[in-house]
Design an enzyme around this catalytic site. Structure first.
Site, mmCIF file in Angstrom:
data_model
loop_
_atom_site.group_PDB
_atom_site.id
_atom_site.type_symbol
_atom_site.label_atom_id
_atom_site.label_comp_id
_atom_site.label_asym_id
_atom_site.label_seq_id
_atom_site.Cartn_x
_atom_site.Cartn_y
_atom_site.Cartn_z
ATOM 1 N N SER A 143 -67.765 -67.732 25.917
ATOM 2 C CA SER A 143 -68.397 -66.568 26.829
ATOM 3 C C SER A 143 -68.401 -65.272 25.720
ATOM 4 C CB SER A 143 -67.224 -66.399 27.232
ATOM 5 O OG SER A 143 -67.312 -64.960 28.223
ATOM 6 N N TYR A 157 -58.117 -63.506 31.140
ATOM 7 C CA TYR A 157 -59.796 -64.413 31.719
ATOM 8 C C TYR A 157 -60.526 -63.948 29.941
ATOM 9 C CZ TYR A 157 -64.006 -66.435 31.905
ATOM 10 O OH TYR A 157 -65.321 -66.832 31.560
HETATM 11 P P1 NDP Z 1 -67.166 -72.752 37.946
HETATM 12 O O1 NDP Z 1 -66.116 -72.292 38.893
HETATM 13 O O2 NDP Z 1 -68.100 -73.509 38.577
HETATM 14 O O3 NDP Z 1 -66.180 -74.226 36.740
HETATM 15 C C1 NDP Z 1 -65.115 -74.016 36.497
HETATM 16 C C2 NDP Z 1 -65.011 -75.156 36.405
HETATM 17 O O4 NDP Z 1 -63.738 -76.335 35.949
HETATM 18 C C3 NDP Z 1 -65.013 -76.142 37.591
HETATM 19 O O5 NDP Z 1 -65.554 -77.486 38.287
HETATM 20 C C4 NDP Z 1 -64.007 -76.450 37.777
HETATM 21 O O6 NDP Z 1 -63.215 -77.401 38.910
HETATM 22 C C5 NDP Z 1 -62.876 -76.568 36.734
HETATM 23 N N1 NDP Z 1 -61.672 -76.476 36.217
HETATM 24 C C6 NDP Z 1 -60.571 -75.553 35.855
HETATM 25 N N2 NDP Z 1 -59.559 -76.442 36.227
HETATM 26 C C7 NDP Z 1 -59.207 -77.343 35.933
HETATM 27 C C8 NDP Z 1 -58.611 -78.288 35.328
HETATM 28 N N3 NDP Z 1 -57.315 -77.829 35.157
HETATM 29 N N4 NDP Z 1 -59.175 -79.318 34.579
HETATM 30 C C9 NDP Z 1 -60.122 -80.010 35.024
HETATM 31 N N5 NDP Z 1 -61.147 -78.877 35.149
HETATM 32 C C10 NDP Z 1 -61.385 -77.559 35.293
HETATM 33 O O7 NDP Z 1 -67.959 -72.314 36.985
HETATM 34 P P2 NDP Z 1 -69.060 -71.755 36.030
HETATM 35 O O8 NDP Z 1 -69.499 -73.381 35.597
HETATM 36 O O9 NDP Z 1 -69.294 -70.299 35.627
HETATM 37 O O10 NDP Z 1 -67.514 -71.597 34.623
HETATM 38 C C11 NDP Z 1 -67.701 -72.951 33.157
HETATM 39 C C12 NDP Z 1 -67.554 -72.237 32.238
HETATM 40 O O11 NDP Z 1 -68.097 -71.039 31.907
HETATM 41 C C13 NDP Z 1 -66.180 -71.682 32.307
HETATM 42 O O12 NDP Z 1 -65.576 -71.927 30.892
HETATM 43 C C14 NDP Z 1 -65.783 -70.482 31.879
HETATM 44 O O13 NDP Z 1 -65.240 -70.089 31.343
HETATM 45 C C15 NDP Z 1 -67.510 -70.331 31.303
HETATM 46 N N6 NDP Z 1 -68.583 -68.882 31.283
HETATM 47 C C16 NDP Z 1 -68.737 -68.520 32.563
HETATM 48 C C17 NDP Z 1 -69.150 -67.737 32.826
HETATM 49 C C18 NDP Z 1 -70.253 -67.231 34.182
HETATM 50 O O14 NDP Z 1 -70.544 -66.176 34.621
HETATM 51 N N7 NDP Z 1 -70.680 -67.634 34.730
HETATM 52 C C19 NDP Z 1 -70.164 -66.489 31.712
HETATM 53 C C20 NDP Z 1 -69.109 -66.907 30.624
HETATM 54 C C21 NDP Z 1 -68.785 -68.493 30.279
HETATM 55 P P3 NDP Z 1 -62.681 -77.086 40.043
HETATM 56 O O15 NDP Z 1 -63.710 -77.778 40.591
HETATM 57 O O16 NDP Z 1 -61.778 -78.687 40.284
HETATM 58 O O17 NDP Z 1 -61.809 -76.292 40.248
#
Ligand code: NDP
Length: 295
Positions: A143, A157
């Site tokens: 991030s 976070y």
């Molecule tokens: P989303 O919330 O759309 O995606 C997060 C994903 O992580 C979901 O599929 C969720 O599954 C999954 N998840 C959470 N906990 C677990 C677990 N215990 N086991 C397996 N899967 C899990 O958000 P983003 O797509 O934006 O996030 C993806 C990555 O990008 C993250 O690491 C985030 O920190 C990073 N990021 C995002 C930014 C943004 O602004 N969007 C900026 C910088 C980094 P479920 O549907 O089951 O909850």
């Protein structure tokens, strides 16, 4: 060449988009999703429909990064089927917002568990195979908050993502002599197109939240709105999945250590350039320059 890839957190957002984009590029992609027998069962149906429409090899697999057993079982099933695993993409994550003081240590522990320890569980499941092969790629979805300007009210976070990024940097050097490459993807804030902000958690200690609300009224909402306002209108989170495909498809040994995708430019790229230069210089100074690149 077609690769066997696993990506965590592929039920939505960046993970779901990247899994599809990698499958479109001709790879066999395991979309790691938790609770595939329950809440996320429809995601498997969507994957099936995607394959039918696009002729892709995208496969949903149960993978809860909060469970070592789940991580082990997913990786073992992939290796049993293909005899190899070419790329692991750490994408699963969870955001929480609110005044830092209002989070109980147990709540912060859970944030750390998903964002940091989750990568460790998957690594402990997958890296023995990559090391045995003598090649492979580990991609970390970090991030821009780890290096850029950050607003308040996202402390647990941001702390967890900074820890994850620090793990990535050390792991890169420790895996290099095994021929395993590391690439860190650094998205800025994308307030739409993923569930990141919509699913964000809040602290349970409402009394403390209320006390902060007096001095910082509606700050949670303001932060999301102001971050959203920084990004150009044509911003799409598919820029992140495009960057992940570019990294996976780049020649082995030549992949970028970091790729920044931040339409709002919070300054992380500038700071990371200094930190990554110091890393190169320091490892060289202590005679470990060979670990800067996979053997
Ligand atoms: P989303 O919330 O759309 O995606 C997060 C994903 O992580 C979901 O599929 C969720 O599954 C999954 N998840 C959470 N906990 C677990 C677990 N215990 N086991 C397996 N899967 C899990 O958000 P983003 O797509 O934006 O996030 C993806 C990555 O990008 C993250 O690491 C985030 O920190 C990073 N990021 C995002 C930014 C943004 O602004 N969007 C900026 C910088 C980094 P479920 O549907 O089951 O909850």
């Amino acid at each position: 060449m077609s690769k066997v890839i696993v990506i965590t957190g592929a039920s939505s957002g960046i993970g779901a988009l990247s899994a599809r984009a990698l499958a479109d590029a001709g790879h066999t992609v395991y979309a790691g999703i938790r609770d595939t027998a329950g809440r996320n069962a429809p995601r498997l149906e969507e994957i099936k429909a995607y394959n039918e429409e696009h002729g892709t090899d995208l496969r949903g697999i149960e993978l809860d990064v909060s469970s070592q057993d789940s991580s082990d079982a997913a990786i073992a099933a992939i290796v049993a089927e293909h005899g190899r695993l070419d790329a692991v993409i750490h994408n699963a994550g969870h955001m929480v917002s609110g005044p830092a003081e209002a989070f109980t240590p147990e709540e912060i522990d859970r944030v750390y568990d998903t964002n940091v320890l989750g990568t460790q569980r998957v690594n402990r499941a997958a890296l023995p195979q990559l090391r045995k092969q003598g090649n492979g790629l580990v991609v970390w979805v970090s991030s821009s908050s780890t290096r850029g300007g950050v607003p308040p009210y996202l402390a647990p976070y941001f702390a967890a993502k900074a820890a994850m990024d620090a793990f990535a940097v050390s792991y890169a050097a420790e895996l290099a002599r095994f021929g395993v490459e590391t690439s860190i993807i650094v998205p800025g804030s994308f307030t739409t197109g993923t569930n990141h902000f919509a699913n964000g958690g809040r602290p349970s200690d409402q009394a403390t939240v209320d006390e902060y609300e007096v001095k910082y009224p509606n700050l949670v909402e303001q932060v999301a709105a102001r971050l959203g306002a920084l990004a150009p209108a044509d911003t799409s989170v598919s820029a992140v999945s495009d960057a992940i495909v570019a990294v996976v498809d780049a020649p082995a040994g030549k992949r970028p250590f970091r790729t920044h995708i931040d339409p709002a430019n919070d300054g992380a790229e500038e700071v990371a350039a200094v930190a990554d230069r110091i890393r190169v210089e320091f490892l060289t100074r202590i005679g470990l320059e060979d670990v800067l690149h996979p053997a």
